[in-house]
Design a protein around this motif. Structure first.
Motif, short mmCIF file in Angstrom:
data_model
loop_
_atom_site.label_atom_id
_atom_site.label_comp_id
_atom_site.label_asym_id
_atom_site.label_seq_id
_atom_site.Cartn_x
_atom_site.Cartn_y
_atom_site.Cartn_z
N THR A 95 65.72 124.40 51.49
CA THR A 95 66.20 123.03 51.31
C THR A 95 65.38 122.34 50.22
O THR A 95 64.31 122.82 49.82
N LYS A 96 65.87 121.21 49.77
CA LYS A 96 65.17 120.47 48.72
C LYS A 96 63.76 120.07 49.17
O LYS A 96 62.80 120.19 48.40
N ASN A 97 63.63 119.64 50.40
CA ASN A 97 62.31 119.26 50.92
C ASN A 97 61.38 120.46 51.04
O ASN A 97 60.17 120.36 50.77
N ARG A 115 65.31 125.74 42.23
CA ARG A 115 65.85 126.88 42.99
C ARG A 115 66.13 128.06 42.06
O ARG A 115 66.31 127.91 40.87
N THR A 127 74.77 119.21 44.75
CA THR A 127 73.77 118.29 45.28
C THR A 127 72.39 118.92 45.36
O THR A 127 71.42 118.26 45.73
N ASP A 128 72.33 120.22 45.03
CA ASP A 128 71.07 120.97 45.07
C ASP A 128 70.46 120.95 46.47
O ASP A 128 69.25 120.79 46.65
N GLU A 129 71.32 121.11 47.49
CA GLU A 129 70.85 121.01 48.86
C GLU A 129 71.65 121.94 49.77
O GLU A 129 72.83 122.21 49.52
N ARG A 130 71.00 122.43 50.81
CA ARG A 130 71.70 123.23 51.82
C ARG A 130 72.72 122.34 52.53
O ARG A 130 72.44 121.19 52.86
#
Length: 296
Positions: free
Chosen positions: A86-88, A104, A140-143
């Motif tokens: 994830t991003k975080n 990523r 969104t560059d997110e899971r």
């Protein structure tokens, strides 16, 4: 028996007319080859589709899944990309290891423990078992939230996984010494980022790759072609993504920098994977298949 389905896929995916010809001449024999292997196997087979960015891995994995499903095989399909941290998680990794790991893509930015656990579930032939496979939203560059993960109902006959460095082996340490581009020269001065990537590639990724029964390579003509093909991917993604959700899409300058994250390993894969893949489809700059080897 597949012509109408292939034409429908080409239309839905806005693929060029010549895709139907190449799919008929090359990918239908691949489907028949895989179907014969599945008919002989008592355990699920894992099919890996490898190739540089923009070579058509996602489209081929979708095509294989649709055509094998027509043959009444139960297929689990996903991308290595679906298992990005994830991003975080990447933000934390970047603070602990190296700032470049916020981006990523490279080994070390995937949740390999999650992937290995999903493979273990898929290889288990328990009936009526529901297996949830994560998805990653590149726009969104997110899971994606778990509510939108795909569901696979076991037992499966085959696992189709695609990824840009599937089958890659680690670098010799000497090969990491000198920077390969401006990104490495300016932002990885001491080589810590590329050394971290190589350690990760040496570990759990090899455990994943070792489970591949059939490795299919879509071979790009050169690294120089990768940028143009990746740019087309970004443009296609932009047309399909609402503006409000496209905050992570890249302009040309951002894309150029992004590609440099992949350059070292992409060049390595272009060199070594032709000797490691079971089946190779060589592509020309026009994205047409010129030769195929390994299908007998």
């Amino acid at each position: 028996m597949y012509s109408q389905l292939i034409e429908k896929i080409a239309e839905d995916e806005a693929l060029p007319n010549n895709y139907v010809e190449d799919a008929t001449n090359y990918f239908v024999p691949l489907v028949n080859f895989i179907a014969e292997k599945l008919a002989e196997s008592r355990t699920p087979l894992m099919i890996g589709i490898s190739g540089a960015q923009g070579t058509g891995k996602t489209t081929l994995s979708y095509l294989l899944t649709r055509l094998l499903t027509e043959r009444e095989f139960n297929i689990a399909k996903f991308s290595l990309d679906d298992f990005y941290l994830t991003k975080n998680q990447r933000k934390l990794l970047a603070s602990e290891e190296h700032p470049l790991l916020k981006t990523r893509g490279v080994p070390g930015t995937h949740d390999t423990n999650l992937l290995l656990s999903k493979l273990e579930e898929l290889f288990n032939k328990t009936k009526n078992r529901t297996i949830e496979i994560p998805k990653f939203n590149k726009a969104t560059d997110e899971r994606a939230p778990k509510s939108s993960w795909s569901k696979v109902y076991g037992p499966v006959d085959a696992i189709v996984m695609e990824g840009w460095f599937l089958g890659a082996t680690p670098f010799d340490k000497e090969m990491l010494r000198d920077p390969i581009n401006e990104l490495e020269k300016l932002e990885d001065v001491n080589g810590k980022w590329r050394e971290f990537i190589n350690r990760q590639l040496s570990g759990s990724y090899q455990n994943i790759f070792s489970q591949i029964n059939l490795l299919v390579l879509l071979e790009a003509p050169s690294f120089n072609q990768v940028y143009d093909w990746r740019k087309l991917q970004e443009e296609k993604l932009r047309t399909r993504t609402p503006k409000a959700k496209a905050n992570a899409l890249m302009d040309e300058e951002q894309l150029f920098r992004f590609i440099q994250h992949y350059e070292r390993l992409t060049r390595h894969c272009l060199k070594i994977l032709p000797d490691r893949a079971d089946i190779i489809f060589s592509l020309n700059p026009g994205h047409r298949i010129t030769t195929c080897s390994g299908l007998t």
